[in-house]
Structures are given as C-alpha cells and as structure tokens.
Write an enzyme that holds these catalytic residues in place. Structure first.
Site, PDB file in Angstrom:
ATOM      1  N   ARG A 143       9.356  41.784 -43.739  1.00 22.66           N
ATOM      2  CA  ARG A 143       8.675  40.576 -44.210  1.00 22.66           C
ATOM      3  C   ARG A 143       9.699  39.474 -44.375  1.00 22.66           C
ATOM      4  O   ARG A 143      10.905  39.720 -44.216  1.00 22.66           O
ATOM      5  CB  ARG A 143       7.840  40.797 -45.490  1.00 22.66           C
ATOM      6  CG  ARG A 143       8.233  41.884 -46.407  1.00 22.66           C
ATOM      7  CD  ARG A 143       9.549  41.694 -47.053  1.00 22.66           C
ATOM      8  NE  ARG A 143       9.677  40.389 -47.644  1.00 22.66           N
ATOM      9  CZ  ARG A 143      10.797  39.789 -47.957  1.00 22.66           C
ATOM     10  NH1 ARG A 143      11.950  40.391 -47.709  1.00 22.66           N
ATOM     11  NH2 ARG A 143      10.841  38.609 -48.513  1.00 22.66           N
ATOM     12  N   GLY A 144       9.225  38.270 -44.686  1.00 20.83           N
ATOM     13  CA  GLY A 144      10.118  37.115 -44.729  1.00 20.83           C
ATOM     14  C   GLY A 144       9.967  36.376 -43.414  1.00 20.83           C
ATOM     15  O   GLY A 144      10.104  36.974 -42.338  1.00 20.83           O
ATOM     16  N   ALA A 145       9.662  35.077 -43.510  1.00 22.58           N
ATOM     17  CA  ALA A 145       9.297  34.316 -42.311  1.00 22.58           C
ATOM     18  C   ALA A 145      10.336  34.429 -41.183  1.00 22.58           C
ATOM     19  O   ALA A 145       9.971  34.776 -40.043  1.00 22.58           O
ATOM     20  CB  ALA A 145       9.042  32.859 -42.694  1.00 22.58           C
TER      21      ALA A 145
ATOM     22  N   ARG B 213       0.370  38.502 -38.620  1.00 24.03           N
ATOM     23  CA  ARG B 213       0.258  37.771 -39.895  1.00 24.03           C
ATOM     24  C   ARG B 213       0.084  36.282 -39.582  1.00 24.03           C
ATOM     25  O   ARG B 213       0.694  35.765 -38.646  1.00 24.03           O
ATOM     26  CB  ARG B 213       1.485  38.007 -40.805  1.00 24.03           C
ATOM     27  CG  ARG B 213       1.536  39.455 -41.321  1.00 24.03           C
ATOM     28  CD  ARG B 213       2.544  39.624 -42.444  1.00 24.03           C
ATOM     29  NE  ARG B 213       2.082  39.009 -43.698  1.00 24.03           N
ATOM     30  CZ  ARG B 213       2.858  38.876 -44.764  1.00 24.03           C
ATOM     31  NH1 ARG B 213       4.122  39.270 -44.718  1.00 24.03           N
ATOM     32  NH2 ARG B 213       2.383  38.323 -45.865  1.00 24.03           N
TER      33      ARG B 213
ATOM     34  N   GLN C 180       8.533  41.475 -54.468  1.00 23.55           N
ATOM     35  CA  GLN C 180       9.741  41.294 -53.650  1.00 23.55           C
ATOM     36  C   GLN C 180      10.927  40.841 -54.494  1.00 23.55           C
ATOM     37  O   GLN C 180      12.078  41.140 -54.169  1.00 23.55           O
ATOM     38  CB  GLN C 180       9.485  40.248 -52.552  1.00 23.55           C
ATOM     39  CG  GLN C 180       8.487  40.662 -51.484  1.00 23.55           C
ATOM     40  CD  GLN C 180       7.088  40.158 -51.793  1.00 23.55           C
ATOM     41  OE1 GLN C 180       6.737  39.971 -52.962  1.00 23.55           O
ATOM     42  NE2 GLN C 180       6.296  39.946 -50.767  1.00 23.55           N
TER      43      GLN C 180
ATOM     44  N   ASP D  52       7.479  29.540 -45.708  1.00 21.25           N
ATOM     45  CA  ASP D  52       6.833  30.238 -44.600  1.00 21.25           C
ATOM     46  C   ASP D  52       6.314  29.271 -43.541  1.00 21.25           C
ATOM     47  O   ASP D  52       6.145  29.635 -42.386  1.00 21.25           O
ATOM     48  CB  ASP D  52       5.698  31.123 -45.113  1.00 21.25           C
ATOM     49  CG  ASP D  52       6.270  32.351 -45.804  1.00 21.25           C
ATOM     50  OD1 ASP D  52       6.652  32.245 -46.983  1.00 21.25           O
ATOM     51  OD2 ASP D  52       6.394  33.398 -45.143  1.00 21.25           O
TER      52      ASP D  52
ATOM     53  N   ASN E 296       4.645  28.662 -49.145  1.00 18.39           N
ATOM     54  CA  ASN E 296       5.599  29.728 -49.455  1.00 18.39           C
ATOM     55  C   ASN E 296       4.883  30.759 -50.316  1.00 18.39           C
ATOM     56  O   ASN E 296       3.725  30.571 -50.704  1.00 18.39           O
ATOM     57  CB  ASN E 296       6.842  29.157 -50.167  1.00 18.39           C
ATOM     58  CG  ASN E 296       7.969  30.180 -50.276  1.00 18.39           C
ATOM     59  OD1 ASN E 296       8.277  30.864 -49.299  1.00 18.39           O
ATOM     60  ND2 ASN E 296       8.566  30.303 -51.452  1.00 18.39           N
ATOM     61  N   LYS E 297       5.567  31.829 -50.607  1.00 20.66           N
ATOM     62  CA  LYS E 297       5.009  32.938 -51.383  1.00 20.66           C
ATOM     63  C   LYS E 297       4.212  32.456 -52.591  1.00 20.66           C
ATOM     64  O   LYS E 297       4.631  31.551 -53.307  1.00 20.66           O
ATOM     65  CB  LYS E 297       6.164  33.831 -51.837  1.00 20.66           C
ATOM     66  CG  LYS E 297       5.792  35.052 -52.652  1.00 20.66           C
ATOM     67  CD  LYS E 297       4.763  35.947 -51.997  1.00 20.66           C
ATOM     68  CE  LYS E 297       5.121  36.335 -50.587  1.00 20.66           C
ATOM     69  NZ  LYS E 297       3.985  36.912 -49.837  1.00 20.66           N
TER      70      LYS E 297
END
Lengths: 333, 333
Positions: A48-50, A78, A170, A211, A221-222
């Site tokens: 995960r993580g853009a 995603r 996370q 993201d 973002n998250k």
C-alpha cells in the site's frame, strides 16, 4: 543510503512483496508471477502507499508482458491513488517493459530522496513532527515521502508523533516500526488525540503524504488527514504535504472530483481476527478524505515546493523544466 | 420508560456492576461488597461514564458505612469526572447513607430524562446526529445524557453517526449496542472519518456528554471531543453538550485547570489481548480533552439550556432556583 525495509523485490520473472498486513509481527514475502496476482496483492493491501502501488503495478504489467488483461486488472485494483494510473500510462507507452518498470522504481526512490532534502529545510532544528498513516520506505520505492522528509531531518533534534491511523493502523504498525528501526524518537497516539496535543503546544509541524493531488492543490490522502489540517490551521501549525509529481492529477480540477474508495465494513468493526462492534451494525469506511488547498502550507515535490498552493502555482510547477528543479537533479524524463 | 440495559444494580448489601469491558459480546455482572472493590471496578472501567461513576461511588461509600477509608480509596479511583467528587461530598454530609446513595441514583435518572426532553427540542425533525463515546444508559443511572437526548428524539426521523472512540472503543462497543437495542438507525465510523462526513454534508448536529465543566463553560470530555467541536465549527454544525448539574465544577475557573487522566499504554498499542504496535514504542494516552466554551452551541442540563456558554451564563444557571427550571420538575434538592 539503504532503505531499512524492502517492501518490493524485483527478480525479473517474479515480484516479491513484503506482506504489510503482518507487520510488525512477521516479515513474510508474497510472491507474484502474474499481473492478476499483483492486482490481488494491491487490493488486499499486501502492498500500500500511493508510490509503492504505482511501482508494483508497473512490475505487474512487465510480468504479463504488457497484455491487455494486465492493464485492465491492475487499473481496477484500487481507485484513489493516481500513481497507479500514471504508472500504467507510462507502461502503455513503453517499448522495453522491464526497463520501464525498473526506471519508475528508480525514479521514485530518487524523487523521495530529493523531496527529503528539500523538505528537511522546512523542519525546524528542534521539532515535534506529527504525521499520519505510513509514508515511509514501505509506502514507496524507498526512503519515503513525508517520512522521507522526517528521515532526512534525522540530523536535527526531532521527534515524531505518529497517529495510529484507524482503521488499518498503518501509523501504529508501520510508521512506528520504521521510526524505531531508524532510531528516530516516536510517540504513538490514537487519531483522536491529535487535537489535544496541538492544543497543549506539543506539535510544531505536520507532514503527511498524498494519494492524489488535484489541479488546484486539493489533496486526497488517508482518512483523517483533513481533520489534522483543520486542527493545524486552528493552532497556527504549518501543514505540509510531501508527494512526487506522479501523485498530481492535473485532469482533476479540484478535490471534490477525486474518487474516494469505500472499503469493507470489517476493517471498522474490529481488527484482524478480533471484532468488537455488535453484529449487524452499519458502517462507513471511506479510505481517504480531501484536504482543501487553503489548509496546506506547502506541497513538497522532487521539483520544488509549492507554497500556499493554488491552481496557478501547481500549473507552474508541473510545467517547469525538470532541469531547473530546485533539487538540482537533471535528465529525469 | 425502562432502560434497555442496567449497568448498576443495588441490593443494599452488595452492588452488581455490568462489566462494560466485555460488552457487547458478554453480559456479566461483577459483584462488589466493599468500597475498595467498587474503586477497583471504577479504575478498571468495569463501570465508566461520569454520572455512572458518581452513582457507583455513592453506593461504595454506603457499602463501607461511610468509613474514612472508603472516601479515600474512591476519591483516588479516577481523576477527571467531577461527578465522583460531587457524589462523595454529598455522601460525606449525609446521615442515611443508603438513602442518600439511592437518591443520587434516582435523581440522576430523573435528570437524564429532563435533559432528554429539553435537548430533543434542539434536534431537527429529520437529523443525522453525530455522537462520541458512550453517554447512554450504560454511562448513567439510566436513559443517558447525550444519548438520552437522542433517545428522547426517537419519535423524529433521526439516525446516529457513532464515532468508535479509540482507544477504548466505547462508541463501537457500547453506543452501537445501545442504539441497536433501541432500534435507532446507527452508522459506526472511526474517529478519523468525522471530518470527511461533515465536509460531505452528512452531519446535521453533534451531541456529546461531559466529564467536568469549568465555571466558564469549558468542557472536559472523552478524548476526541475537542476535534469534533473544531470540525463542527468549521462546518457550521451545531455542537451541544448534555450533562447534569453534578458535572459542573464552579471551583475550576477554566478548562486548562481540569486534571486530565493519562491511562496505560496498552490501551493504545492494541485492544484486549491483541497488540499491533511494535514492542517498546512510546505512547501518550490522555483519556480526555478540553473543548473551549467558544466552540459550544449550548450545554443541555436538567435545569435548562445554557446557550453560547460564558462564565456569567453558567453562573446564572447554577444559581437559578430548581423550582424555576425549564424542565418544570420541582422539589429536587
């Protein structure tokens, strides 16, 4: 500078992904030999993580020799991180697929180091830095975006306040782990405690990742990032976003048009095997939120910092020649 | 109106407390026969919620026949909720200890019903109400404070957004449970999602409880409350606090003087048996935060609503004769 953790290992005929769902307890790699397996790993958050999603997808295309199906299955993995679509677009145009995937990976690592160097200039000599989610080596090709800025500030007297980042934790699992490995002092809090710490004067600066960034500087973002930005604004605390150029989506005019992924209910009703909410309760689980540009002190990229982002300033950065980049790196295509 | 759950059962020679740590999975009562056992149950959060802590402590004193030790051990159980000290003070002055403890309990139930009636007038006919932590029958002698206002609005077209309330998950476990038992539509979110829902226009009003209210109207409540108030202000969403008069502490001039309990690290590094943060990580765990009066639309009490609370308006409410109360109830001492 070697990354302390290796989330993505490329072997030419297979991709090994560190299973981030099991961190920090277990270090297990998942081996992918097809684009479909890579897409599944992205969907299930093995990786995960853009930026890391972008790199991983590129290797996925290379594994399937650029088949039409590989692009289709990866594009559906995603929806929010635009780095995925950016990487697929580069792979679509590429002639040598393996070389292009490797270039995307190498450029992301270089971009993170450049951002780290640039961003570190914004971090006071003595600072308590708050961050959200994980934006470190695990979320990228290495070094990290927001956590890269923190890593590059290691020579200063810094400490980090890591928000745990419910529902997927996370911050608690990955950021705390990376910081402890790196020897950077870290304090873990629940997301609900950020406002209290700010109100008591215990936070000097906030740095987060992204993201997807719209043409006007709005940042997806998250989930929880928007709340930190609102709180930082109230307390006069600088709020920075660190993201490579691959995270910008100039086709999207503003944040309201960024697709926000809604994930499964069981991420909210419990964690891993354990469940604490009553059976049958209705749940919302948006994985991202949008922080409007007006709340952002600056966006740190490998090509320079966009202060007080606006449509014009973002356009100016994106059109600027890489050779003229503040980072001083040349020849990046 | 019968409470759907009974957190406190008084039998004259013993007190049975519903073990809220095990909800919603198991319904188990812990029996206390001494003040020390009651204090331990409060400290361990078998029972929680400011008004419920007050009632429980009163019964604890009665069990020990008002011994000096009973006051000492109970006063040390938890520091923030002032209802505890208020109840101990009443018990110190009382002649018939059992009758006084029973009166405290009965009055709290009556206060909750009065607040519910008054507060319901503030809830629109069709409303999506956000709340934090648990302020229901479980947190009080019955009916609830903020959740009592929601319960008393049941005849309207309401739905509730319950914030899970990390680290102890009172929202996910207790509020969702009470609302489902009551048949009120409820959507569970993580605390980090509140800002996103507000920004999308999905919240009409916020109602929370309180653990201590200073003379100027500043409110200490469950960690995360301050963040909701800041977000509500930004979005022009009314933000109400529902609390009985026993929650006011006129001796404390403002919120900065309210003692904030810091709890154990293991509440943040995991939940129940499971741990997800790396071993040895540093943690902060303040259990409460302070919402300044300027962010509060109104404080709902059994004696009336203090709109836009200030020192003068709070003093006016506290000095007002109960007989003149907006609730119309008379004869309450």
């Amino acid at each position: 500078m070697k990354a302390t953790v290796e989330p993505i290992r490329w072997h030419g005929d297979r991709l090994e992904l560190l299973d981030q769902r099991l961190l920090p307890d277990q270090t297990v790699y998942v081996t992918c030999r097809t684009a479909a397996e890579v897409a599944q790993a992205i969907r299930d958050m093995v990786v995960r993580g853009a930026p890391a999603i972008g790199c991983t997808a590129a290797f996925g295309v290379a594994l399937d020799k650029g088949s039409k199906e590989s692009f289709a299955v990866l594009a559906k993995s995603r929806p929010t991180a635009v780095n995925l679509f950016w990487a697929l677009e580069r792979m679509r145009k590429a002639k040598d697929l393996k070389a292009e995937a490797e270039a995307i990976f190498a450029e992301d690592l270089a971009a993170n180091r450049a951002m780290g160097k640039l961003g570190a200039e914004l971090i006071p000599k003595k600072a308590r830095v708050m961050t959200h989610c994980n934006t470190g080596a695990l979320a990228t090709a290495g070094h990290g975006t927001a956590l890269g800025v923190i890593r590059s500030s290691k020579n200063k007297s810094i400490s980090v306040v890591a928000c745990e980042t419910r529902p997927y934790l996370q911050g608690a699992r990955l950021t705390a782990y990376e910081l402890m490995q790196e020897g950077i002092p870290c304090t873990l809090i629940t997301d609900s405690m950020a406002g209290h710490l700010m109100s008591r004067g215990e936070v000097d600066v906030v740095v987060v990742g992204a993201d997807r960034i719209a043409a006007n500087g709005d940042v997806a973002n998250k989930i929880g990032t928007y709340t930190l930005a609102v709180l930082a604004k109230r307390h006069g605390i600088p709020f920075y976003v660190a993201a490579p150029l691959s995270t910008f989506d100039p086709k999207i005019p503003n944040g309201s048009r960024i697709p926000i992924e809604e994930r499964a209910a069981d991420e909210v009703t419990g964690y891993r095997g354990s469940r604490w909410a009553p059976e049958g309760v209705k749940v919302r689980n948006p994985a991202f939120d949008v922080t409007p540009a007006e709340l952002i002190t600056g966006i740190i990229t490998e090509r320079g910092i966009v202060r007080k982002p606006t449509r014009a300033r973002v356009a100016s950065l994106l059109s600027r020649s890489p050779a003229g980049a503040a980072s001083g790196r040349r020849g990046r295509r």
